[in-house]
Every structure is written in C-alpha cells, then in structure tokens.
Design a protein around this motif. Structure first.
Motif, short mmCIF file in Angstrom:
data_model
loop_
_atom_site.label_atom_id
_atom_site.label_comp_id
_atom_site.label_asym_id
_atom_site.label_seq_id
_atom_site.Cartn_x
_atom_site.Cartn_y
_atom_site.Cartn_z
N SER A 109 11.38 1.58 -9.37
CA SER A 109 12.48 1.04 -8.57
C SER A 109 12.17 1.23 -7.09
O SER A 109 11.48 2.17 -6.70
CB SER A 109 13.79 1.75 -8.93
N GLY A 110 12.68 0.33 -6.26
CA GLY A 110 12.44 0.44 -4.83
C GLY A 110 11.13 -0.18 -4.40
O GLY A 110 10.51 -0.96 -5.14
N ASP A 111 10.69 0.18 -3.21
CA ASP A 111 9.49 -0.41 -2.62
C ASP A 111 8.22 0.40 -2.85
O ASP A 111 7.14 -0.01 -2.44
CB ASP A 111 9.70 -0.60 -1.11
N ALA A 112 8.35 1.57 -3.44
CA ALA A 112 7.18 2.43 -3.62
C ALA A 112 6.16 1.77 -4.55
O ALA A 112 6.50 0.99 -5.43
CB ALA A 112 7.60 3.78 -4.19
N ILE A 113 4.91 2.09 -4.30
CA ILE A 113 3.80 1.59 -5.12
C ILE A 113 3.13 2.80 -5.76
O ILE A 113 2.64 3.70 -5.06
CB ILE A 113 2.79 0.81 -4.26
N VAL A 114 3.11 2.81 -7.09
CA VAL A 114 2.57 3.95 -7.83
C VAL A 114 1.47 3.47 -8.76
O VAL A 114 1.67 2.55 -9.55
CB VAL A 114 3.68 4.66 -8.64
N ALA A 161 4.45 4.63 0.06
CA ALA A 161 5.86 4.38 0.34
C ALA A 161 6.23 2.91 0.17
O ALA A 161 7.29 2.57 -0.36
CB ALA A 161 6.22 4.85 1.76
N SER A 162 5.33 2.01 0.61
CA SER A 162 5.63 0.58 0.50
C SER A 162 4.36 -0.23 0.72
O SER A 162 3.32 0.31 1.14
CB SER A 162 6.69 0.16 1.53
N ALA A 163 4.47 -1.54 0.49
CA ALA A 163 3.33 -2.43 0.67
C ALA A 163 2.96 -2.61 2.13
O ALA A 163 1.88 -3.12 2.44
CB ALA A 163 3.63 -3.79 0.04
N SER A 164 3.83 -2.18 3.03
CA SER A 164 3.54 -2.31 4.47
C SER A 164 2.36 -1.44 4.89
O SER A 164 1.80 -1.64 5.97
CB SER A 164 4.78 -1.94 5.29
N GLN A 165 1.96 -0.51 4.06
CA GLN A 165 0.82 0.36 4.37
C GLN A 165 -0.52 -0.29 4.00
O GLN A 165 -1.57 0.29 4.25
CB GLN A 165 0.96 1.69 3.64
#
Length: 339
Positions: A109-114, A161-165
């Motif tokens: 859930s959310g924007d995190a990428i695991v 944290a997110s795809a922005s990285q």
C-alpha cells in the motif's frame, strides 16, 4: 563460439572467484574491487548491441556465461546485470560499470517500492525494478535494506520511499521482470549444481573407508547417479529458459526452467550434504556457499509455486479454449521453437 566464450570466461573467473575471494565478497569485503575486475573483462555487455559498445549476442549465445558465473560461485548478480544493461541500452542509457540487480516489486500500500529477498542485492550498485508496468532504475544506496535470509551480507530485501528516487523510468513494454529473473536464476542454479556435483565426486574419490575410496560403495554410487541426473536435467532446463533469438526470455520457457531447477536443487543439496557428512556444513569446505545459493534462488522472485501456477494457468486457458492436450502444449509452447 559459445564454448570458446565460456572457456575464456571460466579461465578469468578461476583467478577472481577462488573460495577465499567468494567468502570475502559474501561478507562484503572487497566486493567492489572484485566486481570492477569482472566488469573489466567485458562479458557484462554481452547482450548490449554492437553499435552501443557491446557484443550483440543473443540470449542463447550468452547462456554459457550465466552458467559459468553460477559454477564459479560469483557473489554478484552477474546474469541480472547482463540483462539490465541490455534493457537499459534500448533507451540509450549508458552505464558506468555498475552492478545491477533485477527484481519485481511486491504489492504494498502507498508509494513505497519493496523488492523482497534480492539475490546479491546488498552488493549491487543499482536495482532494475519491475513496478506497475514500468522499469525503475533505483540506486541501492538510497534503499532501506534488511539482510537476506541465506546470505545476510550479500543479499537483502530493499525498500524505497517512492518512485521519485529512480535514476531512470521507462515503460516495461513486452519485457517481463519475472521471466528475466527466472531465466537468470535458473542459469545460476544450474551452474551451482554442476559445481556441487564436481565437489561431491572429488570428495568421495578422496575419502577412504575400510581401506578403499567410498566412491566404490554401491550405495554411494547410487546417490551420485541421482545427483548427476538432477544436475544434468537442470542444465538442460536452464538452457531452455534462455532459448531466444533476442535478449529477453519467453515467460513460459523461463518459468519451466526455474521450476525444473528448483525441483532439482532440493535433491542435489540434500544428496551433496549427505555424501559429505558433517564436514559439509563447516566453513572448511565451500559446499555451503553453493547450497545456500540454491535455497536462496528457490525462494526468491519466481518461486516453484509461482512458476507452476503460471504454467498451469497457461495450459488451462489453452486446454479449455482450444481443446489442446498437455503433450501438445508441452511440444508447441515449451520447446525452443516456441520462443
């Protein structure tokens, strides 16, 4: 050509991947230096087009390199790097010699990428992540890392944290991250199993009991015969997974390869440790370095269950839709010609 490629690569790996070198890289020591030496050989650009500085090989031609890396015990995700560089080259992206792992992102859930249990993830500089129909090139240094189960200092579960990285984002198109991982891991497993077979044969020929080598006992010969059968079939299956004229594996063939290698790996590891006895689990022998890899590859990305489900679903759809029998399915969909 493929035999000469493998021989040249194996000769180089023999000096760069001794048991001591592998142990040090597994613990995070000198890992970057080892990777730089391997990358300098040029084999990591095997699938990159010639006009972009690579060798322009097909996946079929590159398979012996993946097999050799697994047999040598290379700690880094070599096959994944070869795949990743070819995929990134299609966008014009120029690498700087980085080691690149490849992994699917698990749904959260959310924007995190695991990315869970990435083989060699702790040693890689970047990770090419399959995420929601895109490829994301993520810097490993920005990830929150949890040590892997089988190789705590070499592999890891990675979280961003997110795809922005991402360093780079691009549509995945027809590329299948699970197929890439399955083909790469199957080839590594097959290579590791051939090494385990050689170690087991060498041990029983040297070990004496009742005045003769234990390799002369019928029970031992039977166990080694089963081990050899499983290792050989795994190599055949892994080769099938890399049967492609281009640089990307066919999903069904890659799943077949991974499933066969997973099934063989459990038997090969069990027999090898039974043959070696108690000494097999000690640090004195390199056997554990390879059997741990087998169990790690079995558990990551395309598991046995995931591969079997993919194949079963494909058969079910074809069977109910067109009345195709299982033997016809295997012949038409799970053969090199199908690629």
């Amino acid at each position: 050509m493929t035999d000469s490629l493998m021989e040249a690569f194996e000769r180089a790996l023999a000096g760069l991947c001794t048991d001591e070198h592998v142990r040090r890289s597994e613990s995070g020591q000198d890992a970057d230096a080892q990777w730089n030496a391997i990358d300098a050989l040029g084999f990591t650009d095997a699938l990159v087009p010639v006009e972009q500085g690579g060798a322009g090989l097909s996946l079929t031609d590159a398979f012996p390199l993946f097999l050799a890396a697994g047999r040598a015990g290379l700690s880094h995700p070599f096959a994944e790097t070869v795949f990743a560089r070819a995929i990134l080259a299609s966008t014009g992206h120029a690498h700087q010699g980085e080691c690149i792992a490849v992994a699917p992102a698990v749904p959260v859930s959310g924007d995190a990428i695991v990315c869970r249990d990435v083989p060699g993830g702790a040693l890689a500089h970047q990770v090419l992540v399959g995420w929601r129909g895109e490829w994301l090139l993520m810097p490993r240094s920005l990830a929150q890392a949890t040590p892997g189960t089988y190789r705590p200092q070499a592999s890891a579960t990675l979280r961003w944290a997110s795809a922005s990285q991402a360093i780079l984002r691009m549509p995945a198109g027809s590329a299948d991250v699970a197929a890439v991982c399955n083909a790469a891991h199957a080839a590594g497993m097959a290579g590791a199993m051939t090494r385990i077979q050689a170690m087991s044969v060498g041990y029983v020929n040297d070990r004496q009991q009742f005045g003769r080598a234990i390799s002369q006992f019928q029970a031992m010969q039977q166990e080694l015969s089963v081990l050899a059968e499983q290792a050989s079939s795994a190599t055949f299956g892994a080769r099938l997974g890399c049967a492609a004229d281009g640089v990307l594996p066919a999903p069904l063939l890659a799943a077949t390869a991974k499933l066969r290698c997973c099934e063989a790996a459990s038997r090969v590891a069990a027999i090898a440790h039974a043959v070696h006895g108690a000494i097999g689990i000690t640090e004195a022998l390199a056997l554990g370095l390879f059997t741990r890899r087998l169990h790690e590859w079995r558990a990551c990305a395309g598991t046995e269950t995931a591969c079997a489900t993919l194949l079963g679903d494909a058969l079910f759809v074809r069977h109910t839709g067109g009345g195709q029998e299982i033997l016809d399915f295997a012949r038409q969909q799970l053969s090199p010609a199908a690629a």
